[in-house]
Design a protein around this motif. Structure first.
Motif, mmCIF file in Angstrom:
data_model
loop_
_atom_site.group_PDB
_atom_site.id
_atom_site.type_symbol
_atom_site.label_atom_id
_atom_site.label_comp_id
_atom_site.label_asym_id
_atom_site.label_seq_id
_atom_site.Cartn_x
_atom_site.Cartn_y
_atom_site.Cartn_z
ATOM 1 N N THR A 148 38.765 37.915 38.248
ATOM 2 C CA THR A 148 39.381 38.528 37.076
ATOM 3 C C THR A 148 40.220 37.503 36.312
ATOM 4 O OG1 THR A 148 41.348 39.203 38.294
ATOM 5 C CG2 THR A 148 39.518 40.788 38.178
ATOM 6 N N VAL A 149 40.525 37.822 35.071
ATOM 7 C CA VAL A 149 41.354 36.947 34.244
ATOM 8 C C VAL A 149 42.729 36.786 34.877
ATOM 9 C CG1 VAL A 149 42.335 36.589 31.950
ATOM 10 C CG2 VAL A 149 40.108 37.713 32.179
ATOM 11 N N HIS A 150 43.305 37.881 35.351
ATOM 12 C CA HIS A 150 44.626 37.806 35.983
ATOM 13 C C HIS A 150 44.609 36.858 37.177
ATOM 14 C CE1 HIS A 150 45.622 41.475 33.664
ATOM 15 N NE2 HIS A 150 46.861 41.049 33.797
ATOM 16 N N ARG A 151 43.548 36.925 37.984
ATOM 17 C CA ARG A 151 43.487 36.067 39.173
ATOM 18 C C ARG A 151 43.214 34.616 38.788
ATOM 19 N NH1 ARG A 151 41.432 39.711 43.257
ATOM 20 N NH2 ARG A 151 43.635 40.141 43.576
ATOM 21 N N ALA A 152 42.588 34.407 37.657
ATOM 22 C CA ALA A 152 42.283 33.037 37.205
ATOM 23 C C ALA A 152 43.499 32.358 36.583
ATOM 24 C CB ALA A 152 41.144 33.070 36.186
ATOM 25 N N PRO B 212 37.287 40.469 32.725
ATOM 26 C CA PRO B 212 38.508 41.295 32.789
ATOM 27 C C PRO B 212 38.486 42.371 33.865
ATOM 28 C CG PRO B 212 37.623 41.186 30.544
ATOM 29 C CD PRO B 212 36.569 40.657 31.460
ATOM 30 N N VAL B 213 37.292 42.751 34.344
ATOM 31 C CA VAL B 213 37.182 43.972 35.153
ATOM 32 C C VAL B 213 36.551 43.700 36.514
ATOM 33 C CG1 VAL B 213 37.081 45.512 33.154
ATOM 34 C CG2 VAL B 213 34.969 44.530 34.059
ATOM 35 N N HIS B 214 36.837 44.596 37.465
ATOM 36 C CA HIS B 214 36.202 44.535 38.783
ATOM 37 C C HIS B 214 34.886 45.310 38.799
ATOM 38 C CE1 HIS B 214 39.182 42.418 41.121
ATOM 39 N NE2 HIS B 214 40.145 43.220 40.704
ATOM 40 N N LYS B 215 34.900 46.501 38.177
ATOM 41 C CA LYS B 215 33.749 47.390 38.278
ATOM 42 C C LYS B 215 32.853 47.279 37.050
ATOM 43 C CE LYS B 215 36.191 50.596 41.327
ATOM 44 N NZ LYS B 215 36.647 51.980 41.558
ATOM 45 N N GLY B 216 31.675 47.906 37.141
ATOM 46 C CA GLY B 216 30.734 47.850 36.045
ATOM 47 C C GLY B 216 29.712 46.747 36.259
ATOM 48 N N GLU B 217 28.684 46.744 35.417
ATOM 49 C CA GLU B 217 27.586 45.787 35.580
ATOM 50 C C GLU B 217 28.014 44.345 35.358
ATOM 51 O OE1 GLU B 217 23.485 47.550 34.287
ATOM 52 O OE2 GLU B 217 24.990 48.245 32.837
ATOM 53 N N ALA B 218 29.097 44.137 34.588
ATOM 54 C CA ALA B 218 29.582 42.775 34.345
ATOM 55 C C ALA B 218 30.990 42.580 34.901
ATOM 56 C CB ALA B 218 29.551 42.457 32.843
ATOM 57 N N GLY B 219 31.311 43.346 35.950
ATOM 58 C CA GLY B 219 32.587 43.177 36.639
ATOM 59 C C GLY B 219 32.447 42.205 37.794
ATOM 60 N N GLU C 275 36.478 22.806 35.255
ATOM 61 C CA GLU C 275 35.761 21.972 34.287
ATOM 62 C C GLU C 275 34.980 22.848 33.312
ATOM 63 O OE1 GLU C 275 35.991 18.534 34.086
ATOM 64 O OE2 GLU C 275 37.617 19.023 35.454
ATOM 65 N N THR C 276 34.296 23.845 33.856
ATOM 66 C CA THR C 276 33.458 24.727 33.046
ATOM 67 C C THR C 276 33.756 26.174 33.399
ATOM 68 O OG1 THR C 276 31.689 23.085 32.909
ATOM 69 C CG2 THR C 276 31.078 25.385 32.514
ATOM 70 N N VAL C 277 33.919 26.998 32.383
ATOM 71 C CA VAL C 277 34.220 28.418 32.603
ATOM 72 C C VAL C 277 33.272 29.265 31.763
ATOM 73 C CG1 VAL C 277 35.938 30.239 32.262
ATOM 74 C CG2 VAL C 277 36.649 28.022 33.177
ATOM 75 N N VAL C 278 32.771 30.328 32.390
ATOM 76 C CA VAL C 278 31.985 31.336 31.670
ATOM 77 C C VAL C 278 32.857 32.580 31.577
ATOM 78 C CG1 VAL C 278 29.914 32.767 31.668
ATOM 79 C CG2 VAL C 278 29.805 30.399 32.513
ATOM 80 N N VAL C 279 33.268 32.931 30.374
ATOM 81 C CA VAL C 279 34.093 34.118 30.143
ATOM 82 C C VAL C 279 33.189 35.271 29.721
ATOM 83 C CG1 VAL C 279 35.879 35.160 28.691
ATOM 84 C CG2 VAL C 279 36.170 32.828 29.542
ATOM 85 N N VAL C 280 33.283 36.375 30.435
ATOM 86 C CA VAL C 280 32.482 37.555 30.118
ATOM 87 C C VAL C 280 33.379 38.580 29.442
ATOM 88 C CG1 VAL C 280 30.773 39.161 31.024
ATOM 89 C CG2 VAL C 280 31.345 37.097 32.323
ATOM 90 N N VAL C 281 32.908 39.142 28.331
ATOM 91 C CA VAL C 281 33.655 40.189 27.636
ATOM 92 C C VAL C 281 32.759 41.430 27.579
ATOM 93 C CG1 VAL C 281 35.044 40.777 25.620
ATOM 94 C CG2 VAL C 281 34.694 38.371 26.220
ATOM 95 N N PRO D 14 46.541 38.345 24.513
ATOM 96 C CA PRO D 14 46.900 37.512 25.666
ATOM 97 C C PRO D 14 45.794 37.423 26.709
ATOM 98 C CG PRO D 14 48.710 38.981 25.092
ATOM 99 C CD PRO D 14 47.521 39.431 24.305
ATOM 100 N N LEU D 15 45.058 38.518 26.924
ATOM 101 C CA LEU D 15 44.007 38.495 27.938
ATOM 102 C C LEU D 15 42.889 37.536 27.539
ATOM 103 C CD1 LEU D 15 42.656 41.188 30.187
ATOM 104 C CD2 LEU D 15 40.992 40.089 28.694
ATOM 105 N N PHE D 16 42.397 37.625 26.302
ATOM 106 C CA PHE D 16 41.303 36.751 25.870
ATOM 107 C C PHE D 16 41.777 35.304 25.796
ATOM 108 C CE2 PHE D 16 38.337 35.221 22.387
ATOM 109 C CZ PHE D 16 37.253 35.095 23.238
ATOM 110 N N TYR D 17 42.989 35.095 25.324
ATOM 111 C CA TYR D 17 43.554 33.745 25.230
ATOM 112 C C TYR D 17 43.669 33.127 26.624
ATOM 113 C CZ TYR D 17 47.070 30.095 24.316
ATOM 114 O OH TYR D 17 47.749 28.911 24.239
ATOM 115 N N THR D 18 44.168 33.890 27.584
ATOM 116 C CA THR D 18 44.297 33.385 28.953
ATOM 117 C C THR D 18 42.932 33.045 29.529
ATOM 118 O OG1 THR D 18 46.286 34.714 29.294
ATOM 119 C CG2 THR D 18 45.160 33.919 31.265
ATOM 120 N N ALA D 19 41.934 33.889 29.274
ATOM 121 C CA ALA D 19 40.591 33.657 29.805
ATOM 122 C C ALA D 19 40.002 32.360 29.272
ATOM 123 C CB ALA D 19 39.687 34.836 29.462
ATOM 124 N N LEU D 20 40.039 32.169 27.967
ATOM 125 C CA LEU D 20 39.353 31.002 27.406
ATOM 126 C C LEU D 20 40.087 29.695 27.694
ATOM 127 C CD1 LEU D 20 40.653 29.865 24.433
ATOM 128 C CD2 LEU D 20 39.983 32.176 23.775
#
Length: 660
Positions: A582-586, A491-498, A592-598, A609-615
């Motif tokens: 980001t989720v918005h850009r995706a 979901p995010v650009h910044k941070g350790e998992a952005g 085929e395979t997606v790794v979703v980070v939360v 909507p954000l989590f649903y769109t990601a998965l």
């Protein structure tokens, strides 16, 4: 700031086509310290520069002159040199001239601060006053644009006034000045249903002084002229298509073309054949694509022309694969041109040069904003059947409006919602999880097929480590999936998992290198952050993910899903590494395979909507790296679509309701 500083920053920013960082560093030694030093003789002294290349560099310098004019305004005020290209995109090639005439036009950029625009104004005219009408109009537009970035197409004058007061301008005078200039119009309250209210209503675009004055006294709603006209245009053109459509085929043809579909899906095909406008919605695995394929068969049986389009290249390619019919992006369907984003000449197709098709199907319609939707509707000829397909549970468009949601809310358009899950062998677990999330719950995942895997992490740092481990080792080893078929979404650009940190880590693991061209090497995955449909030879759109296949001479050759493109000069500024996006850009694309980070830092961004769109970006395998603890389940349960103040639903009810 002296001229040499402007020249140096201009060259280092890649705004002189053909000059990369290495060549920029050699300019001073060759005696090139400013614009007056640029000529064929001095360019020929540069290392590794032939006479032919010197000629190309001199020609490209002349072509960059208008951009340099903008840089001369920005750099002395310590305003980001990277805004040059974006100001020219927004204001046109004469951006410098426009800024000199109205320095507050700097505020067309979302990142620009009022203080920066004020500073630029004072540098151009030390006697300028804060009561300057240009400033008031710009601040009204800036405030409305802030609301537009949150998705709103209309805002109460009271909310606009509250946004203006901290900057020391009179709200009433500023709003009135904006209306006098035709930039802003008063509009009816978007919360009122026109079919339930007999009072006469103000029409967007009517900007009479008497009406403006009386409505201001009642704290009216206001909108930018462009958004008011876009919503009105969508409603008028939808009504036009409904009124002019004739059935494409007899019921027997529809039935014959719909073999294997259930009764609900067949009704959607029938709607498409009979009505000028129809809506088709549903989540993954419910058969939207099979239904669209049947609509294609009806068109073929009736010997009529059908056009399929989606907002992104990946979505168009997937639509093509599933239906067996050619598909394209909406921008290509409309014949998108370069030029300012607010230009009225953005597309070749328009009301006078319409799309040649009898049936048009638009997929992934949740991504449609009102301005793109208006351009599309204006380009559709009388009698054409329009089928709008999408999943309203996804995130709404990045741009203003909620076109799909508003059209569904009108309840005056033929609508089919698919809810039965058919995709069991292919992505069944993903579809079932999506259905649960759509309903507001995050159930425990116990999937023996391992289509869905949840990896918990105690921190964002641990989550990032897990992501790299999954992409570089676990998924390729267990599922025999190459790393180039795995997409990371966060979901995010910044941070350790952005996106920024993850892309650095994934580049180091998958394609280490020094960043030969603006930080990119051959083999890097990249994502476009702006439309460049005029790029040679194929062009590409915002959000397209591709791979660098060549990197040299301050340019990249990138293979996107729509084909290869050469990216050079200022277009390189609109490129980011794309292993993690980001989720918005995706949105609008599948892998085929997606790794979703939360990650925990997603915080207030988390929503259903954000989590649903990601998965739902994953087709065959989904790994969820979960570091947000109970916040995710709480957000999915409690936070649905964030409200947007829009008028499209009421305008459509008014236009189409009057037909019945």
């Amino acid at each position: 700031m002296p001229e040499p500083a402007t020249f140096t920053e201009f060259c280092n920013a890649g705004l002189w086509p053909g000059v990369g960082k290495v060549l920029a560093a050699d300019l001073t030694a060759a005696g090139i310290r400013g614009p007056r030093d640029v000529n064929l003789a001095t360019l020929s002294k540069l290392p590794r520069v032939t006479a032919k290349r010197a000629d190309r560099l001199y020609t490209s310098w002349i072509g960059a002159g208008l951009a340099y004019d903008v840089a001369e305004l920005l750099v002395p005020e310590e305003i980001s040199i990277r805004w040059v290209a974006r100001l020219m995109e927004s204001l046109g090639e004469n951006a410098a001239q426009i800024l000199r005439g109205d320095p507050w036009r700097l505020l067309v950029l979302p990142e620009a601060l009022v203080s920066q625009a004020d500073q630029l104004a004072r540098s151009l005219d030390p006697g300028v006053r804060r009561e300057d009408p240009r400033r008031g109009r710009a601040l009204v537009a800036w405030t409305l644009n802030r609301f537009a970035r949150e998705g709103h197409t209309a805002t109460s004058a009271a909310d606009v006034a509250a946004g203006l007061r901290p900057f020391g301008c009179d709200p009433a005078l500023s709003i009135q000045a904006s209306m006098d200039a035709g930039e802003v119009v008063p509009v009816p309250d978007p919360t009122i249903d026109p079919l339930a209210d007999d009072d006469a209503e103000f029409e967007p675009g009517d900007n009479s002084d008497d009406m403006a004055e009386s409505r201001l006294g009642e704290t009216p709603w206001i909108a930018t002229l462009s958004l008011a006209e876009a919503e009105a245009s969508i409603a008028e053109n939808l009504a036009r298509l409904q009124a002019t459509a004739k059935p494409l085929a007899q019921p027997a043809v529809v039935t014959a073309s719909s073999k294997g579909l259930d009764s609900v899906q067949i009704s959607a095909v029938m709607h498409a054949a009979v009505h000028g406008v129809s809506l088709l919605t549903g989540g993954p695995g419910t058969g939207k694509s099979r239904t669209v394929a049947a609509i294609v068969e009806v068109a073929r049986a009736a010997s009529v022309v059908i056009a399929l389009a989606a907002p992104t290249g990946r979505a168009a390619k997937r639509l093509e694969e599933l239906t067996g019919a050619e598909a394209t992006t909406i921008h290509r369907l409309l014949g998108a041109r370069g030029g300012p984003v607010n230009s009225g000449d953005r597309f070749e197709k328009n009301s006078e040069n319409q799309i040649e098709a009898d049936v048009i199907v638009i997929d992934e319609a949740s991504m449609l904003d009102v301005e793109l939707a208006a351009a599309l509707l204006e380009s559709i000829a009388d009698g054409t059947h329009l089928v709008i397909v999408g999943d309203p549970a996804q995130l709404p468009s990045i741009g203003p409006g909620r076109v799909l949601g508003d059209l569904l809310d009108t309840k005056v358009l033929p609508t089919t919602h698919l809810s039965t899950l058919y995709r069991q062998s292919e992505g069944g677990s993903i579809a079932r999880l999506a259905t649960a999330v759509r309903g507001g719950t995050v159930p425990p995942v116990n999937d023996p097929t391992h289509e869905v895997v949840v990896v918990t992490a105690r921190s964002s740092g641990e989550a990032a480590h897990r992501v790299v481990q999954l992409v570089t080792d676990s998924i390729p080893r267990v599922f025999q999936t190459p790393a180039d078929q795995i997409q990371v979404v966060t979901p995010v650009h910044k941070g350790e998992a952005g996106t920024q940190a993850l892309n650095r880590a994934l580049k180091a693991a998958l394609n280490p290198g020094r960043g030969q061209v603006r930080g990119f090497d051959k083999g890097d995955r990249v994502v476009a952050t702006a439309n460049h449909l005029d790029a040679e030879p194929n062009g590409y759109a915002n959000g397209e993910v591709g791979t660098v296949i060549a990197a040299d001479d301050n340019s990249l050759r990138v293979a996107f899903s729509v084909g290869e493109s050469t990216i050079a000069g200022k277009a390189l500024n609109d490129l980011l590494h794309g292993w993690a996006i980001t989720v918005h850009r995706a949105q609008g694309s599948e892998w085929e395979t997606v790794v979703v980070v939360v990650p925990a830092e997603a915080g207030n961004m988390l929503s259903r909507p954000l989590f649903y769109t990601a998965l739902t970006r994953a087709r065959h395998h989904l790994s969820i790296v979960h570091a947000a603890g109970p916040a995710l389940a709480r957000a999915v349960e409690q936070i649905g679509e964030r409200p947007r103040r829009t008028r499209l639903w009421s305008l459509v009810r008014e236009e189409i309701g009057s037909l019945s």
